[in-house]
Design a protein around this motif. Structure first.
Motif, PDB file in Angstrom:
ATOM      1  N   LEU A   1      40.353  50.438  43.568  1.00 23.86           N
ATOM      2  CA  LEU A   1      39.334  50.505  44.614  1.00 23.86           C
ATOM      3  C   LEU A   1      38.088  49.729  44.225  1.00 23.86           C
ATOM      4  O   LEU A   1      37.480  49.061  45.065  1.00 23.86           O
ATOM      5  N   LEU A   2      37.704  49.804  42.965  1.00 24.31           N
ATOM      6  CA  LEU A   2      36.555  49.027  42.498  1.00 24.31           C
ATOM      7  C   LEU A   2      36.812  47.533  42.697  1.00 24.31           C
ATOM      8  O   LEU A   2      35.952  46.816  43.214  1.00 24.31           O
ATOM      9  N   GLY A   3      37.982  47.070  42.315  1.00 23.21           N
ATOM     10  CA  GLY A   3      38.321  45.664  42.505  1.00 23.21           C
ATOM     11  C   GLY A   3      38.340  45.277  43.971  1.00 23.21           C
ATOM     12  O   GLY A   3      37.882  44.199  44.355  1.00 23.21           O
ATOM     13  N   PHE A   4      38.864  46.158  44.812  1.00 18.08           N
ATOM     14  CA  PHE A   4      38.921  45.885  46.242  1.00 18.08           C
ATOM     15  C   PHE A   4      37.522  45.758  46.830  1.00 18.08           C
ATOM     16  O   PHE A   4      37.232  44.820  47.577  1.00 18.08           O
ATOM     17  N   PHE A   5      36.650  46.683  46.493  1.00 11.32           N
ATOM     18  CA  PHE A   5      35.289  46.633  47.029  1.00 11.32           C
ATOM     19  C   PHE A   5      34.457  45.526  46.386  1.00 11.32           C
ATOM     20  O   PHE A   5      33.605  44.932  47.024  1.00 11.32           O
ATOM     21  N   LEU A   6      34.713  45.227  45.130  1.00  9.81           N
ATOM     22  CA  LEU A   6      34.005  44.143  44.449  1.00  9.81           C
ATOM     23  C   LEU A   6      34.349  42.798  45.079  1.00  9.81           C
ATOM     24  O   LEU A   6      33.509  41.912  45.161  1.00  9.81           O
ATOM     25  N   ALA A   7      35.580  42.671  45.551  1.00 11.75           N
ATOM     26  CA  ALA A   7      36.009  41.416  46.179  1.00 11.75           C
ATOM     27  C   ALA A   7      35.254  41.130  47.472  1.00 11.75           C
ATOM     28  O   ALA A   7      35.186  39.984  47.903  1.00 11.75           O
ATOM     29  N   SER A   8      34.676  42.150  48.081  1.00 13.16           N
ATOM     30  CA  SER A   8      33.963  41.941  49.339  1.00 13.16           C
ATOM     31  C   SER A   8      32.453  41.818  49.137  1.00 13.16           C
ATOM     32  O   SER A   8      31.711  41.768  50.107  1.00 13.16           O
ATOM     33  N   THR A   9      31.997  41.763  47.893  1.00 12.27           N
ATOM     34  CA  THR A   9      30.567  41.632  47.626  1.00 12.27           C
ATOM     35  C   THR A   9      30.207  40.182  47.370  1.00 12.27           C
ATOM     36  O   THR A   9      31.068  39.305  47.330  1.00 12.27           O
ATOM     37  N   GLY A  10      28.953  39.941  47.156  1.00  7.23           N
ATOM     38  CA  GLY A  10      28.476  38.597  46.840  1.00  7.23           C
ATOM     39  C   GLY A  10      28.875  38.138  45.458  1.00  7.23           C
ATOM     40  O   GLY A  10      28.756  36.951  45.134  1.00  7.23           O
ATOM     41  N   ALA A  11      29.350  39.044  44.610  1.00  8.84           N
ATOM     42  CA  ALA A  11      29.761  38.683  43.254  1.00  8.84           C
ATOM     43  C   ALA A  11      31.147  38.054  43.221  1.00  8.84           C
ATOM     44  O   ALA A  11      31.531  37.464  42.209  1.00  8.84           O
ATOM     45  N   ALA A  12      31.903  38.161  44.292  1.00  9.11           N
ATOM     46  CA  ALA A  12      33.281  37.661  44.310  1.00  9.11           C
ATOM     47  C   ALA A  12      33.380  36.162  44.005  1.00  9.11           C
ATOM     48  O   ALA A  12      34.229  35.761  43.200  1.00  9.11           O
TER      49      ALA A  12
END
Length: 62
Positions: free
Chosen positions: A34-45
């Motif tokens: 879930l962390l990876g999934f949500f991180l992928a949708s942030t500006g850090a991706a």
């Protein structure tokens, strides 16, 4: 694209082995996914993708 699919398969195998070995609980693996999934949708991706591409390019040149 090929690098990201390969990384997903490799990381999936690692997580599966860790869960089977008892080192990681299923809830921990779910939290990481879930962390990876949500991180992928942030500006850090884009930064993370660029860093992974740089590292894989560096490794392939060795």
């Amino acid at each position: 694209m090929a690098v990201s699919v390969s990384a997903v398969v490799l990381l999936g195998i690692v997580v599966f082995v860790l869960i089977r070995g008892g080192y990681v609980r299923i809830s921990h693996a779910l939290a990481c996914a879930l962390l990876g999934f949500f991180l992928a949708s942030t500006g850090a991706a884009p930064t993370i993708t660029s860093a992974i591409s740089t590292v894989t390019g560096w490794i392939s040149s060795i």
